[in-house]
Design a protein around this motif. Sequence first.
Motif, PDB file in Angstrom:
ATOM      1  N   PHE A  39      35.344  76.533 -15.373  1.00  0.00           N
ATOM      2  CA  PHE A  39      36.517  75.768 -14.929  1.00  0.00           C
ATOM      3  C   PHE A  39      37.110  74.928 -16.063  1.00  0.00           C
ATOM      4  O   PHE A  39      38.300  75.031 -16.351  1.00  0.00           O
TER       5      PHE A  39
ATOM      6  N   LEU B 225      44.708  75.143 -21.853  1.00  0.00           N
ATOM      7  CA  LEU B 225      46.027  74.548 -21.639  1.00  0.00           C
ATOM      8  C   LEU B 225      46.343  73.523 -22.721  1.00  0.00           C
ATOM      9  O   LEU B 225      47.496  73.305 -23.069  1.00  0.00           O
ATOM     10  N   ALA B 226      45.295  72.899 -23.255  1.00  0.00           N
ATOM     11  CA  ALA B 226      45.521  71.956 -24.343  1.00  0.00           C
ATOM     12  C   ALA B 226      45.741  72.688 -25.665  1.00  0.00           C
ATOM     13  O   ALA B 226      46.010  72.063 -26.680  1.00  0.00           O
TER      14      ALA B 226
ATOM     15  N   ASP C 229      46.259  65.804 -21.936  1.00  0.00           N
ATOM     16  CA  ASP C 229      46.101  66.855 -22.942  1.00  0.00           C
ATOM     17  C   ASP C 229      46.653  68.192 -22.481  1.00  0.00           C
ATOM     18  O   ASP C 229      46.831  69.101 -23.276  1.00  0.00           O
ATOM     19  N   LEU C 230      46.888  68.317 -21.178  1.00  0.00           N
ATOM     20  CA  LEU C 230      47.380  69.591 -20.660  1.00  0.00           C
ATOM     21  C   LEU C 230      48.785  69.822 -21.147  1.00  0.00           C
ATOM     22  O   LEU C 230      49.624  68.935 -21.045  1.00  0.00           O
ATOM     23  N   LEU C 231      49.054  71.029 -21.592  1.00  0.00           N
ATOM     24  CA  LEU C 231      50.401  71.347 -22.019  1.00  0.00           C
ATOM     25  C   LEU C 231      51.050  70.133 -22.665  1.00  0.00           C
ATOM     26  O   LEU C 231      51.848  69.451 -22.047  1.00  0.00           O
ATOM     27  N   PRO C 232      50.704  69.841 -23.914  1.00  0.00           N
ATOM     28  CA  PRO C 232      51.356  68.723 -24.595  1.00  0.00           C
ATOM     29  C   PRO C 232      52.872  68.853 -24.460  1.00  0.00           C
ATOM     30  O   PRO C 232      53.378  69.956 -24.324  1.00  0.00           O
TER      31      PRO C 232
ATOM     32  N   TRP D 249      39.319  66.172 -10.321  1.00  0.00           N
ATOM     33  CA  TRP D 249      38.884  65.259 -11.378  1.00  0.00           C
ATOM     34  C   TRP D 249      39.364  65.758 -12.757  1.00  0.00           C
ATOM     35  O   TRP D 249      39.831  64.998 -13.579  1.00  0.00           O
ATOM     36  N   GLN D 250      39.245  67.084 -12.960  1.00  0.00           N
ATOM     37  CA  GLN D 250      39.659  67.615 -14.258  1.00  0.00           C
ATOM     38  C   GLN D 250      41.162  67.469 -14.467  1.00  0.00           C
ATOM     39  O   GLN D 250      41.626  67.116 -15.547  1.00  0.00           O
ATOM     40  N   PHE D 251      41.921  67.768 -13.403  1.00  0.00           N
ATOM     41  CA  PHE D 251      43.375  67.599 -13.508  1.00  0.00           C
ATOM     42  C   PHE D 251      43.709  66.176 -13.906  1.00  0.00           C
ATOM     43  O   PHE D 251      44.554  65.919 -14.756  1.00  0.00           O
TER      44      PHE D 251
ATOM     45  N   PHE E  11      41.151  74.181 -18.924  1.00  0.00           N
ATOM     46  CA  PHE E  11      41.853  72.989 -19.395  1.00  0.00           C
ATOM     47  C   PHE E  11      41.878  72.939 -20.913  1.00  0.00           C
ATOM     48  O   PHE E  11      42.865  72.522 -21.512  1.00  0.00           O
TER      49      PHE E  11
ATOM     50  N   PHE F 274      43.968  78.771  -3.899  1.00  0.00           N
ATOM     51  CA  PHE F 274      42.560  78.565  -4.213  1.00  0.00           C
ATOM     52  C   PHE F 274      41.914  77.588  -3.224  1.00  0.00           C
ATOM     53  O   PHE F 274      40.874  77.864  -2.635  1.00  0.00           O
TER      54      PHE F 274
ATOM     55  N   TRP G 172      32.636  69.617  -3.409  1.00  0.00           N
ATOM     56  CA  TRP G 172      32.382  69.325  -4.828  1.00  0.00           C
ATOM     57  C   TRP G 172      33.352  70.090  -5.729  1.00  0.00           C
ATOM     58  O   TRP G 172      33.928  69.549  -6.667  1.00  0.00           O
ATOM     59  N   LEU G 173      33.543  71.378  -5.394  1.00  0.00           N
ATOM     60  CA  LEU G 173      34.372  72.240  -6.237  1.00  0.00           C
ATOM     61  C   LEU G 173      35.805  71.711  -6.296  1.00  0.00           C
ATOM     62  O   LEU G 173      36.395  71.591  -7.374  1.00  0.00           O
TER      63      LEU G 173
ATOM     64  N   ILE H 136      38.399  84.939  -6.114  1.00  0.00           N
ATOM     65  CA  ILE H 136      39.602  84.153  -5.823  1.00  0.00           C
ATOM     66  C   ILE H 136      39.953  83.275  -7.033  1.00  0.00           C
ATOM     67  O   ILE H 136      41.058  83.347  -7.568  1.00  0.00           O
TER      68      ILE H 136
ATOM     69  N   MET I 217      51.297  77.192 -10.962  1.00  0.00           N
ATOM     70  CA  MET I 217      50.055  76.428 -10.828  1.00  0.00           C
ATOM     71  C   MET I 217      49.938  75.830  -9.429  1.00  0.00           C
ATOM     72  O   MET I 217      48.850  75.838  -8.844  1.00  0.00           O
TER      73      MET I 217
ATOM     74  N   PHE J   8      35.830  68.488  -8.198  1.00  0.00           N
ATOM     75  CA  PHE J   8      35.656  68.773  -9.624  1.00  0.00           C
ATOM     76  C   PHE J   8      36.992  69.190 -10.236  1.00  0.00           C
ATOM     77  O   PHE J   8      37.389  68.715 -11.306  1.00  0.00           O
ATOM     78  N   LEU J   9      37.711  70.056  -9.519  1.00  0.00           N
ATOM     79  CA  LEU J   9      39.019  70.518 -10.001  1.00  0.00           C
ATOM     80  C   LEU J   9      39.985  69.342 -10.095  1.00  0.00           C
ATOM     81  O   LEU J   9      40.650  69.153 -11.120  1.00  0.00           O
TER      82      LEU J   9
ATOM     83  N   TYR K 127      42.163  65.182 -17.643  1.00  0.00           N
ATOM     84  CA  TYR K 127      42.741  65.827 -18.831  1.00  0.00           C
ATOM     85  C   TYR K 127      44.254  65.928 -18.773  1.00  0.00           C
ATOM     86  O   TYR K 127      44.856  66.658 -19.532  1.00  0.00           O
TER      87      TYR K 127
END
Lengths: 608, 332
Positions: free
Chosen positions: A485, A492-493, B71-74, B63-65, A489, B99, B56-57, A408, B92, B60-61, B68
């Motif tokens: 994972f 994407l950066a 920095d994502l797609l400047p 938290w990353q969003f 990111f 997901f 957690w998963l 998935i 997305m 974790f996702l 970061y």
Amino acid sequence: MEYTHQPEAGQVQGHAHASSHEFDDEHHHAETFWSKYVFSQDHKMISKQFLVTAVIMGVLGMLMSVIFRLQLAWPGQSFPILETILGKWGKDGILDPNFYLALVTIHGTIMVFFVLTGGLSGTFSNLLIPFQIGARDMASGFLNMLSYWFFFASCLVMFLSLFIEAGPASGGWTVYPPLSALPQAMSGSGLGMTMWLISMALFIASSLLGSLNYIVTILNLRTKGMSMTRMPLTIWAFLVTAILGVLSFPVLFAAALLLIFDRSFGTSFYLSDIYIGGMALERNGGSPILYEHLFWFLGHPEVYIVLLPALGLTSEVIATNARKPIFGYRAMVASLMAIAFLSIIVWGHHMFISGMNPFLGSVFVFTTLLVAIPSAVKVFNYITTLWKGNIHFTPAMMYAIGMVSFFISGGVTGIILGDSALDINVHDTYFVVGHFHLVMGSAAIFGMFAGVYHWFPRMYGRMMNKKLGYAHFWLTFISAYGVFFPMHFLGLAGVPRRYYTNTEFPLFDNLVDINVLVTSFAILAAVAQAIFLFNFFYSIFKGQKSPQNPWHSNTLEWTAPVEHIHGNWPGAIPEVHRWAYDYSKPGYEEDYVLQTVPLRPDEKDEGH
Amino acid sequence: MTFLILTTIALFVIAIVRLMNVYDLSAEIRGGRTDDRATEGESRNMAWLWALFVVWLLGFLAWQFFEYKDDLLPRAASAHGPAIDNLFNTTMVIITLVFALTHIVLAYQIVKNYFRNGRKATYFAHSNKLELIWTVVPAAVLTGLIVYGLTVWDDVIYPKAEDPIVVELYSKQFDWTARYAGKDKVLGKSDYRKIDAGNDLGLLNVPEANDDIIVKGEMHLVKDKPVLFKFRSRDVIHSAYLPHFRVQMNTVPGMETAFEFTPTITTEEMRKETGNEKFNYVILCNKICGTSHYNMQMDVIVETQEEYDKWMREQQTWRQKKATASAESIIQ
């Protein structure tokens, strides 16, 4: 070695019983060490040979990844152990940039071809095809033996290429020319690249010998009553995979052959208008794009050659341990076929920005995104199989569900990469690396682990340790997500893949933490594999003896004696009366019904 | 040191082997073998660990969003950039939902249906209705995404500006060279066999080439003025990657590739916006091309028309460069 394959010829449906009496001990001659353990023609032994070879190659590939992950997290930092291991490539404990590229190249090649193609298909097609369709052995034991030894030779050549003066192939696992065609372009494009191509040619020969054998065996040697729709999904997956391999591997061979010609015999299939090493190349008129087309015509189906067997194993493990029939058997078969068919017409999505005609890009967007439909069907069918089940969480089941999870999470990001407009910005970045490591790397390796834990008793007659299996699963599962994972990111950066270090671009200065995080999880994953290796080798010799049918499974391999014998079953080959998924069928005391149990007069068979 | 490590590992392995033996033996003493399949207790523990893991998963996702997000797609600095970003964000959102939902359902099924003694699973082999639903719904969503995606692709990928700045971006191991078409707005022809120390691009000695302007290290573009990049490569495949502009195209020896776009934010404006004095747009190489692949770069300065014209006047044409070079060689 000695027993004749004559009986198999008569083993086509309807004759199984008549011919089985020819199968007694007087036909057996004394087995020597060589014929039993080395040049064996027995599918069970060949399967074990494939597995152990793949485990060794897998460890090698994994250690390589740890080495280059160290460099990515702490660029320029000295790790004295690198000099111990790598010698001149790790001078003063710092990884050489050329060898960094060599490591990512060989890591990719080993994992994709040797572990996930040879290891996965080779191990489980060999083990399960004769066992689950009720055959004495493969159609041709000899070709099967050749298939393994070509594979072994191929691994050996690739391994030896690590030790040559100028280093192994280093142009990325896709080895695009002209970089891979001209020794002037990089040091790895000399002898190392030649060895890569030889190894690949041997591998393709191995794969074709194996695949043809699988197809012939499945189509011709099914026992009485084993109609196509009664076959377990594992066998369907192996069949479709083998067909896919036969259709696409020869194209890779063509690509490799033309590359060999360009490198060694002065042709220019892939070369044009090149000035390199201070000289204009005389040869002219080819196109590197041709190579890309040929390579990805295999390269994309290859993804599914890796994935489909994993899906097949997962289907079987999930149904068995959920104590339920796999939901939507026919839809599962149809989606296997749909995925396989589509995989042949999507190769161009690797080439959206290669300079290919943009209109062609549009066509490939269309076909690529269609793959999501049969994939979605499979995922929902897996989840529905769990619904109202009675799930035994054996280590194999944990891995099977983990596989679904990766399928998935890796699959959905494919929708971004398959969309050409979005691919412009993430093509060849870490987004891609994260994506395919989840959907193809982790998913397939988890399918393989599910297979190993589930069929280990069938292979070695002993059980693997459950507790160690759980520990191995959780550490691997968490660290796989922890590694792949964050890579999305990074991508994407804008961080490109195959960069020795990101420090040359101030743009990426903020992202150092992510690389440290990723590397930490990678090291954790590597440590976790030590648990597996220990459990695997310990259990081969010292594990608890296995009962005949440890998982209370329906399929034929569990009706054969634990002890491996030539021809799999003493006496007659079992006859099949029902499909493979009568778990928890109403009207039966036990929650499983072996395929060999005749239907009751009023009973309906889901398979036919 | 190495010896010490190896000994430690060996001792550790031996210790575990002994422990395993004890474990198996004690299991035998306790009354036969341990259960081969997962016991009820084990299944319950694993099921709840699964639920915990999914929490957690997802965490974790998330938290990353959050961590970061800067920095994502400047920020997109080209005219077509926002169209790509909108498509990206739409996709997305959809895939993140899929997901998260599938994982929540998975965890729910796991916790609800783990093995209990004396319980029997429901025999449920197929349902055409359900299967139809999860064939048709994904198909409908994907049809939407395909149509949306292809619309954006068609807008972005085909050059269509009337009077763009034409720049040839030339790649070789391991740097970039930019060539502007000069006054005549035509790039002079080249031949790779003409390449030598003084003629990096293999230009022919023709008027169209003589007024071309060749720069290295940094190139300049004009805000809101379309630029048509034509890519060539001297040796191997490279890829011109300009992440801020959402532009990428491979450069292929033996053929010309192209990408047209319009920068919309000057370097100066971007420096103010990011609060980073040293900010620069960059061209990276994004196709493995050899040892120094990781450091093949060129800066791009986006500026106003006046600044650009001023910069342009300071540059020598190809003819002037040749003259300077031959004068120098005479002096030497």
